[in-house]
Design an enzyme around this catalytic site. Structure first.
Site, PDB file in Angstrom:
ATOM      1  N   LEU A 104       0.841  -1.200  -0.128  1.00 54.52           N
ATOM      2  CA  LEU A 104      -0.030   0.072  -0.008  1.00 54.52           C
ATOM      3  C   LEU A 104       0.824   1.253   0.017  1.00 54.52           C
ATOM      4  O   LEU A 104       1.646   1.464   1.000  1.00 54.52           O
ATOM      5  CB  LEU A 104      -0.963   0.021   1.079  1.00 54.52           C
ATOM      6  CG  LEU A 104      -1.987  -0.985   1.023  1.00 54.52           C
ATOM      7  CD1 LEU A 104      -2.234  -1.439   2.585  1.00 54.52           C
ATOM      8  CD2 LEU A 104      -3.320  -0.368   0.651  1.00 54.52           C
ATOM      9  N   ASP A 105       0.462   2.201  -1.010  1.00 57.75           N
ATOM     10  CA  ASP A 105       1.072   3.366  -0.840  1.00 57.75           C
ATOM     11  C   ASP A 105       0.619   4.335   0.343  1.00 57.75           C
ATOM     12  O   ASP A 105      -0.426   3.908   0.985  1.00 57.75           O
ATOM     13  CB  ASP A 105       0.652   4.164  -2.250  1.00 57.75           C
ATOM     14  CG  ASP A 105       1.282   5.478  -2.464  1.00 57.75           C
ATOM     15  OD1 ASP A 105       2.351   5.773  -2.015  1.00 57.75           O
ATOM     16  OD2 ASP A 105       0.675   6.415  -2.476  1.00 57.75           O
ATOM     17  N   LEU A 106       1.390   5.481   0.431  1.00 60.71           N
ATOM     18  CA  LEU A 106       1.082   6.169   1.762  1.00 60.71           C
ATOM     19  C   LEU A 106       0.271   7.274   1.545  1.00 60.71           C
ATOM     20  O   LEU A 106      -1.144   7.482   1.610  1.00 60.71           O
ATOM     21  CB  LEU A 106       2.188   6.401   2.600  1.00 60.71           C
ATOM     22  CG  LEU A 106       1.768   7.443   3.956  1.00 60.71           C
ATOM     23  CD1 LEU A 106       0.895   6.715   4.718  1.00 60.71           C
ATOM     24  CD2 LEU A 106       3.194   7.735   4.606  1.00 60.71           C
ATOM     25  N   ASP A 107       0.946   8.271   0.759  1.00 66.21           N
ATOM     26  CA  ASP A 107       0.241   9.690   0.362  1.00 66.21           C
ATOM     27  C   ASP A 107      -0.789   9.383  -0.844  1.00 66.21           C
ATOM     28  O   ASP A 107      -0.325   8.967  -1.764  1.00 66.21           O
ATOM     29  CB  ASP A 107       1.361  10.437  -0.111  1.00 66.21           C
ATOM     30  CG  ASP A 107       2.440  10.945   1.162  1.00 66.21           C
ATOM     31  OD1 ASP A 107       1.846  11.332   2.447  1.00 66.21           O
ATOM     32  OD2 ASP A 107       3.606  10.912   0.877  1.00 66.21           O
TER      33      ASP A 107
END
Length: 209
Positions: free
Chosen positions: A7-10
């Site tokens: 999962l990406d954050l921003d």
């Protein structure tokens, strides 16, 4: 073997626009560059800092100064300037409860990503965190995905990348991984489709399905 969800954050887990754009503006002011429009600042969310600063500032030493000024503000206050997208906590919980193993894969510096994730209510559900190195030697999504695969021991067939920008999708495709583009972040539907996302979702609740 339990599947891995990277999962990406921003723009995927958190709306960090305020913190990131204010830190960019702070850095540009400190190096003496004129302010940029808000829309331009928002377009910088996703790529590595040096990727965005270099075309604008040119000189490598000035770029490093700007990165340092960005990090100065980010480490003080910028890392706290974000909000969790509605429904994300429940979606992450459902993925974990459904048997997925979770790994954060972000172009944000790894110590910063770790600090942010530790303060999120669902941070304890993650089995791994992969972020950029301070010197930028590991900052592009293909590199980050490669490191996540190495650390988790997953094969590309056992993992899927979830993110909001074309960089996330391209990072997954580079390794022959499946990818999911999310439409509540900073990228557009056209951007994600053009990058080759295998699936698009409009709300966090669709991630588990």
């Amino acid at each position: 073997m339990k599947p891995w969800v990277f999962l990406d954050l921003d723009g995927t887990l958190i709306d960090s626009a305020i913190g990131i754009t204010r830190c960019i503006a702070h850095a540009l002011e400190r190096v003496g560059h004129e302010p940029l429009p808000e829309a331009v600042l928002r377009s910088w969310i996703g790529p590595a800092l040096r990727t965005s600063f270099t075309p604008l500032l040119g000189d490598a030493a000035r770029v490093e100064q700007a990165v340092a000024f960005y990090l100065e503000r980010f480490e003080d206050i910028g890392w706290r300037e974000h909000s969790v997208y509605p429904g994300i906590a429940e979606a992450v919980g459902a993925l974990h409860a459904g048997g997925a193993r979770l790994c954060l894969v972000t172009a944000k510096n790894e110590p910063h990503a770790r600090r942010i994730l530790e303060h999120l209510p669902f941070g304890g559900l993650f089995d791994g965190i992969v972020g950029a190195t301070a010197d930028g030697s590991r900052s592009h999504k293909p590199q980050l995905v490669a490191e996540a695969l190495r650390r988790t021991g997953a094969t590309p067939a056992e993992a899927v990348m979830v993110g909001d920008r074309h960089l996330d999708i391209e990072g997954a495709r580079h390794h022959g991984m499946a990818s999911v583009g999310v439409l509540w972040g900073f990228g557009s539907e056209d951007e994600l489709r053009a990058a080759g996302a295998d699936r698009l979702v409009t709300e966090p609740a669709q991630l588990h399905a």
